[in-house]
Design a protein around this motif. Sequence first.
Motif, PDB file in Angstrom:
ATOM      1  N   VAL A 243       0.587  -1.472   0.326  1.00 21.10           N
ATOM      2  CA  VAL A 243      -0.150   0.224   0.721  1.00 21.10           C
ATOM      3  C   VAL A 243       0.843   0.892  -0.446  1.00 21.10           C
ATOM      4  O   VAL A 243       0.865   2.033  -0.868  1.00 21.10           O
ATOM      5  CB  VAL A 243      -0.769   0.270   1.279  1.00 21.10           C
ATOM      6  CG1 VAL A 243      -1.823   1.457   1.569  1.00 21.10           C
ATOM      7  CG2 VAL A 243      -2.217  -0.674   1.166  1.00 21.10           C
ATOM      8  N   ILE A 244       1.964   1.399   0.406  1.00 22.29           N
ATOM      9  CA  ILE A 244       2.867   2.540   0.916  1.00 22.29           C
ATOM     10  C   ILE A 244       3.740   2.789  -0.449  1.00 22.29           C
ATOM     11  O   ILE A 244       3.573   3.808  -0.509  1.00 22.29           O
ATOM     12  CB  ILE A 244       3.823   2.206   2.295  1.00 22.29           C
ATOM     13  CG1 ILE A 244       3.216   2.687   3.267  1.00 22.29           C
ATOM     14  CG2 ILE A 244       4.619   3.279   2.169  1.00 22.29           C
ATOM     15  CD1 ILE A 244       3.720   1.723   4.734  1.00 22.29           C
ATOM     16  N   ASP A 245       4.147   1.391  -0.563  1.00 14.03           N
ATOM     17  CA  ASP A 245       4.238   1.879  -2.117  1.00 14.03           C
ATOM     18  C   ASP A 245       4.160   2.346  -2.981  1.00 14.03           C
ATOM     19  O   ASP A 245       4.393   2.755  -4.401  1.00 14.03           O
ATOM     20  CB  ASP A 245       5.137   0.080  -2.692  1.00 14.03           C
ATOM     21  CG  ASP A 245       6.279  -0.075  -2.348  1.00 14.03           C
ATOM     22  OD1 ASP A 245       6.769   0.379  -1.098  1.00 14.03           O
ATOM     23  OD2 ASP A 245       6.641  -1.391  -2.372  1.00 14.03           O
ATOM     24  N   THR A 246       2.813   1.414  -3.205  1.00 22.00           N
ATOM     25  CA  THR A 246       2.059   2.450  -4.486  1.00 22.00           C
ATOM     26  C   THR A 246       1.133   3.542  -4.183  1.00 22.00           C
ATOM     27  O   THR A 246       1.517   4.610  -4.925  1.00 22.00           O
ATOM     28  CB  THR A 246       0.836   1.700  -4.775  1.00 22.00           C
ATOM     29  OG1 THR A 246       1.187   0.027  -4.600  1.00 22.00           O
ATOM     30  CG2 THR A 246      -0.832   1.805  -5.833  1.00 22.00           C
ATOM     31  N   PHE A 247       1.096   3.860  -3.199  1.00 23.31           N
ATOM     32  CA  PHE A 247       0.631   5.292  -2.501  1.00 23.31           C
ATOM     33  C   PHE A 247       1.672   6.329  -3.096  1.00 23.31           C
ATOM     34  O   PHE A 247       1.405   7.451  -3.021  1.00 23.31           O
ATOM     35  CB  PHE A 247       0.411   5.954  -0.622  1.00 23.31           C
ATOM     36  CG  PHE A 247      -1.448   6.150  -0.614  1.00 23.31           C
ATOM     37  CD1 PHE A 247      -1.607   8.008  -1.015  1.00 23.31           C
ATOM     38  CD2 PHE A 247      -2.874   6.448  -0.761  1.00 23.31           C
ATOM     39  CE1 PHE A 247      -1.664   8.387  -0.337  1.00 23.31           C
ATOM     40  CE2 PHE A 247      -3.455   7.111  -0.265  1.00 23.31           C
ATOM     41  CZ  PHE A 247      -3.229   7.961  -0.012  1.00 23.31           C
ATOM     42  N   ASN A 248       2.489   6.290  -2.616  1.00 27.15           N
ATOM     43  CA  ASN A 248       3.779   6.473  -2.904  1.00 27.15           C
ATOM     44  C   ASN A 248       4.514   7.092  -4.157  1.00 27.15           C
ATOM     45  O   ASN A 248       4.740   7.943  -4.862  1.00 27.15           O
ATOM     46  CB  ASN A 248       5.261   6.073  -2.163  1.00 27.15           C
ATOM     47  CG  ASN A 248       6.056   7.332  -2.142  1.00 27.15           C
ATOM     48  OD1 ASN A 248       6.247   8.111  -1.766  1.00 27.15           O
ATOM     49  ND2 ASN A 248       7.415   6.515  -2.900  1.00 27.15           N
ATOM     50  N   ARG A 249       3.933   6.121  -5.105  1.00 30.09           N
ATOM     51  CA  ARG A 249       3.943   5.925  -6.418  1.00 30.09           C
ATOM     52  C   ARG A 249       3.030   7.088  -7.128  1.00 30.09           C
ATOM     53  O   ARG A 249       3.419   7.572  -8.049  1.00 30.09           O
ATOM     54  CB  ARG A 249       4.191   4.890  -7.183  1.00 30.09           C
ATOM     55  CG  ARG A 249       4.738   4.755  -8.562  1.00 30.09           C
ATOM     56  CD  ARG A 249       4.612   3.253  -8.921  1.00 30.09           C
ATOM     57  NE  ARG A 249       3.414   2.928  -8.935  1.00 30.09           N
ATOM     58  CZ  ARG A 249       3.205   1.618  -7.869  1.00 30.09           C
ATOM     59  NH1 ARG A 249       3.982   1.409  -7.242  1.00 30.09           N
ATOM     60  NH2 ARG A 249       2.432   0.926  -8.105  1.00 30.09           N
ATOM     61  N   GLU A 250       1.670   6.622  -6.835  1.00 32.30           N
ATOM     62  CA  GLU A 250       0.388   7.285  -7.726  1.00 32.30           C
ATOM     63  C   GLU A 250       0.312   8.239  -6.927  1.00 32.30           C
ATOM     64  O   GLU A 250      -0.819   8.838  -7.542  1.00 32.30           O
ATOM     65  CB  GLU A 250      -0.413   6.218  -7.349  1.00 32.30           C
ATOM     66  CG  GLU A 250      -0.111   4.496  -8.152  1.00 32.30           C
ATOM     67  CD  GLU A 250      -0.028   4.851 -10.127  1.00 32.30           C
ATOM     68  OE1 GLU A 250       0.052   5.957 -10.764  1.00 32.30           O
ATOM     69  OE2 GLU A 250       0.876   4.201 -10.239  1.00 32.30           O
TER      70      GLU A 250
END
Length: 395
Positions: A184-191
């Motif tokens: 979730v953090i990886d995705t949120f940080n990217r998007e």
Amino acid sequence: MITHLLQSAPSILDNDFYKFTMQQAVVRLFPSAMARYSFINRGKHRFPEGFGSALQERISEMAKLRLTNEEKNFLKINCPYLDPLYLDFLAGYRYDPNEVNIVQNGTDIDLHIEGHWYRSILWEVPIMALICELYYEMTDGKRISDEMLIDQTVVKAKRFQSLGVNIAEFGTRRRHSYHVQKLVIDTFNREGRKTFVGTSNVHFAMLHQTKPIGTHAHEWFMYHAAVYGFPQANATSLQHWVDVFRGDLGIALSDTYTTDVFLSQFDKMFSKLFDGVRQDSGKPIEFADKIIAHYNQLGIDPLTKIIIFSDGLDYEKVARITDHCRGKIGFSFGIGTNLSNDVGLEAMNIVIKMTQTRQENGKWMHVVKLSDNPDKNTGNADMIAAAKTILNIEQ
């Protein structure tokens, strides 16, 4: 079992930042204080056979965790208010599983922590995370796929970004798992780069090379109430925080003994010195109006201050708060379970709270919390009643 542990607790920094900031303050000011914590199963979850022993095994493995040189350097560079003495202490710190006692009675878990406060303070968040992860493993809960989780996180990131707000991830304690939180953090940080400002989890903050987010928790105020008395608890807590951090980490938690009582001691000095407050219970719109009125009454422009909202947030709540607060006061959001455990399963409703403290050669004293939401009150019933009487709290 060790393989699972390394997935769920790969670092001693896999914890909320305010545990480390409070630990420094306790090491500095209260090195002889003792503390007891207890697990509270608010959601009445039924734990499967063997859960207690499996949890104890994973907790025992945590004794192997240690601060690496890389992690120490990260804290030194990104958190200059953590002094060299404390970082050296943390480098030598090891979890002591003997401080944790677990007994399983049928489907219930009785979990208690006891030790010097400066040591036992780090247990709460990782144990809660382990309880959640182990519960989902042992009950064979089928979550949504990684692909679906990524897709829905992208949607959330875009929706929050459209509001033009700042979002931090606060979900370690009740996450589904380490893997889900990381994804979730990886995705949120990217998007959601225009909206995502970081995480309270120090390990993940290091992975993304961002500053960890947090200041202090309810136990800081609960301890001060037991030692210095309820009428002085907020003011003494804030003053000691300032004594240690000298103006850094300036978000004050307001609801340990209700926001109304807090504001009666949050005078002009504290209101100017602290950057803002965190809302963790009650009605957020009413809370915002109280804080705005408080600053206005003191002649302080509310737009120079900030409220961190962190109580059970989702997009709809964030949108309502944003619409109400924009142009009136600064604001930001810390979102927990809705990010780290939105996987198609029932999110766990559990807490671990400090219950007692003891000074050197003294007697154990009960500590309590009187939230803006009475359902979140914790502690000894007689002491809660005494606090309400002393502070003139009607709930």
